[in-house]
Design a protein around this motif. Structure first.
Motif, short mmCIF file in Angstrom:
data_model
loop_
_atom_site.label_atom_id
_atom_site.label_comp_id
_atom_site.label_asym_id
_atom_site.label_seq_id
_atom_site.Cartn_x
_atom_site.Cartn_y
_atom_site.Cartn_z
N UNK A 279 -56.37 0.59 -13.69
CA UNK A 279 -56.73 -0.37 -12.65
C UNK A 279 -55.67 -0.42 -11.56
N UNK A 280 -54.40 -0.49 -11.96
CA UNK A 280 -53.32 -0.53 -10.98
C UNK A 280 -53.25 0.75 -10.16
N UNK A 281 -53.50 1.89 -10.80
CA UNK A 281 -53.45 3.16 -10.09
C UNK A 281 -54.57 3.25 -9.06
N UNK A 282 -55.76 2.78 -9.40
CA UNK A 282 -56.89 2.82 -8.47
C UNK A 282 -56.70 1.84 -7.31
N UNK A 283 -56.08 0.70 -7.58
CA UNK A 283 -55.93 -0.32 -6.54
C UNK A 283 -54.73 -0.06 -5.64
N UNK A 284 -53.65 0.42 -6.23
CA UNK A 284 -52.40 0.51 -5.46
C UNK A 284 -51.85 1.93 -5.35
N UNK B 3 -47.91 10.03 -11.91
CA UNK B 3 -48.84 9.16 -12.64
C UNK B 3 -50.29 9.65 -12.58
N UNK B 4 -50.83 9.96 -11.42
CA UNK B 4 -52.18 10.56 -11.45
C UNK B 4 -52.21 11.90 -12.17
N UNK B 5 -51.11 12.66 -12.10
CA UNK B 5 -51.06 13.92 -12.85
C UNK B 5 -51.13 13.66 -14.36
N UNK B 6 -50.43 12.63 -14.81
CA UNK B 6 -50.48 12.28 -16.23
C UNK B 6 -51.89 11.84 -16.63
N UNK B 7 -52.55 11.12 -15.76
CA UNK B 7 -53.92 10.68 -16.05
C UNK B 7 -54.86 11.88 -16.20
N UNK B 8 -54.71 12.87 -15.31
CA UNK B 8 -55.53 14.08 -15.39
C UNK B 8 -55.27 14.83 -16.69
N UNK B 9 -54.00 14.92 -17.09
CA UNK B 9 -53.65 15.64 -18.32
C UNK B 9 -54.25 14.95 -19.53
N UNK B 10 -54.16 13.62 -19.58
CA UNK B 10 -54.72 12.89 -20.72
C UNK B 10 -56.24 13.03 -20.76
#
Length: 402
Positions: free
Chosen positions: A289-294, A300-307
């Motif tokens: 939620x924090x990543x999408x809003x701010x 951090x987005x790279x980590x999200x893609x990897x997971x």
């Protein structure tokens, strides 16, 4: 699809007792046929990754190799190796008291042992152990892949593991390479039916990392499945291996509980001070939620893609009908990453030992190689470049926890 594009499994082993190779036996025999190219590629890529880190440090005017052995958790391991437990605490801005009991003992014990017998510093010892364990892990990954699918898929599996975006963390003073080596060889011994070796290696894996119990879960589930399949007519070594597997992790957790005065809950309180707890994904949802809003810095987005990619690969691994031990091991690590709290930038590192997730990609890469070699080389080259650049970025440029 032509039948020639389907990887052929390894021929059945001859009848008679099967033995899991011990380290002395491996040393006498040398690298098995077909493993050498995979290990050479792995070593070359990881050496290139270290060179990329050194060059990036030089460009930024930083010590060339210091962050290899003295980054984030590395400092805690080195302090434990030098001074023992209970000597280092840290108080966070929020008032949480972080202690060195959060770090499992096998890696610092090996560091201390090596500095005792060799004229090296603790940092040098930590790196030597990590590098040797990384090669041993790659060998174990090859052995598992070769056992199930043959030389081609095994080589592709090692190559893909070498070029993961976050694979640089296999060759710094962290526990991932040690844990991966113990896990890979334990799983290999499960596939060979060498239950005592599988359980012993799982116990050691449980002494290396908090997530080490994933290996014990894999060994115990595989043993239970085999017992059901054989209707209980299994050797005593199976039950002994299953009982041995969780003892390393459980022993350390209870030891920490005893030191804190709360035998069953003490370790959980220690980890909670590090914001490490299983919250059923609440922390991951808050991060998303924090990543999408701010937004956030690149890591951090790279980590999200990897997971997210790891979750998809786990689904594909299940569709492959991989052996239960591999599915259970990878599934537990995925569950801990998705359902656990803590810094999201560290989650790709927690998935590094989950090499079975790469099996579907390895099989696809082999099929591509047989049809269009140039395309396969292009894919592998792009993944290698990404791994080198991303590794140098997270270790030198980014200020996020590893």
């Amino acid at each position: 699809m032509s039948t020639s594009s389907v990887p052929r499994p390894e021929p059945a082993a001859p009848s008679g007792p099967r033995r899991c190779p011990t380290l002395p036996r491996i040393a006498r025999r040398g690298v098995p046929e077909g493993a050498l190219p995979a290990l050479v590629f792995f070593t070359a890529v990881r050496l290139a990754g270290l060179l990329a880190v050194i060059l990036t440090n030089a460009l930024r005017g930083r010590p060339l190799v210091r962050n290899l052995a003295h980054s984030w958790d590395s400092r805690w391991y080195l302090h434990i190796a030098t001074h023992g437990y209970g000597r280092l605490i840290d108080v966070t801005p929020g008032g949480a008291v972080q202690t060195d009991w959060a770090f499992f003992p096998l890696y610092p014990a090996l560091i201390r042992a090596l500095t005792t017998v060799l004229p090296v510093t603790p940092g040098q010892s930590a790196l030597l152990i990590a590098w040797a364990a990384a090669v041993a892990a790659a060998y174990g990954v090859y052995a598992v892949g070769h056992r199930l699918y043959g030389r081609g898929v095994a080589t592709a599996l090692v190559a893909l593991w070498a070029v993961l975006p976050h694979a640089v963390e296999l060759t710094i003073a962290y526990t991932e390479s040690l844990f991966a080596a113990l896990a890979a060889w334990s799983l290999y011994c499960v596939l060979r039916g060498r239950w005592l070796w599988a359980g012993g290696l799982a116990a050691l894996a449980g002494l290396s990392r908090p997530s080490g119990f994933a290996v014990a879960v894999a060994v115990c589930l595989a043993a239970a499945h085999e017992a059901v399949r054989q209707r209980g007519r299994v050797p005593a070594s199976l039950w002994a291996g299953a009982l041995l597997a969780p003892l390393g992790w459980l022993g350390y957790v209870l030891w920490v509980g005893g030191r804190t005065g709360d035998l069953l809950g003490g370790y959980l309180r220690v980890q909670s001070a590090w914001n490490s707890r299983f919250d059923l994904g609440a922390g991951a949802l808050h991060f998303l939620k924090a990543l999408l809003l701010h937004g956030g810095v690149f890591v951090y987005p790279a980590a999200l893609v990897i997971v997210a990619a790891a979750v998809l690969l786990f689904a594909l691994l299940c569709l492959e009908r991989a052996p239960l031990a591999l599915v259970a091991f990878s599934g537990v690590l995925i569950l801990l990453v998705v359902g656990g709290s803590g810094s999201f930038s560290s989650k790709p590192r927690f998935l590094l030992p989950a090499f079975p997730l790469l099996i579907p990609m390895a099989r696809a890469l082999v099929r591509t190689w047989r049809r269009r070699p140039a395309q396969a080389l292009l894919v592998l080259g792009a993944l290698t470049a990404t791994s080198l650049l991303f590794g140098a970025y997270v270790l030198v440029v980014a200020h996020s926890p590893l």
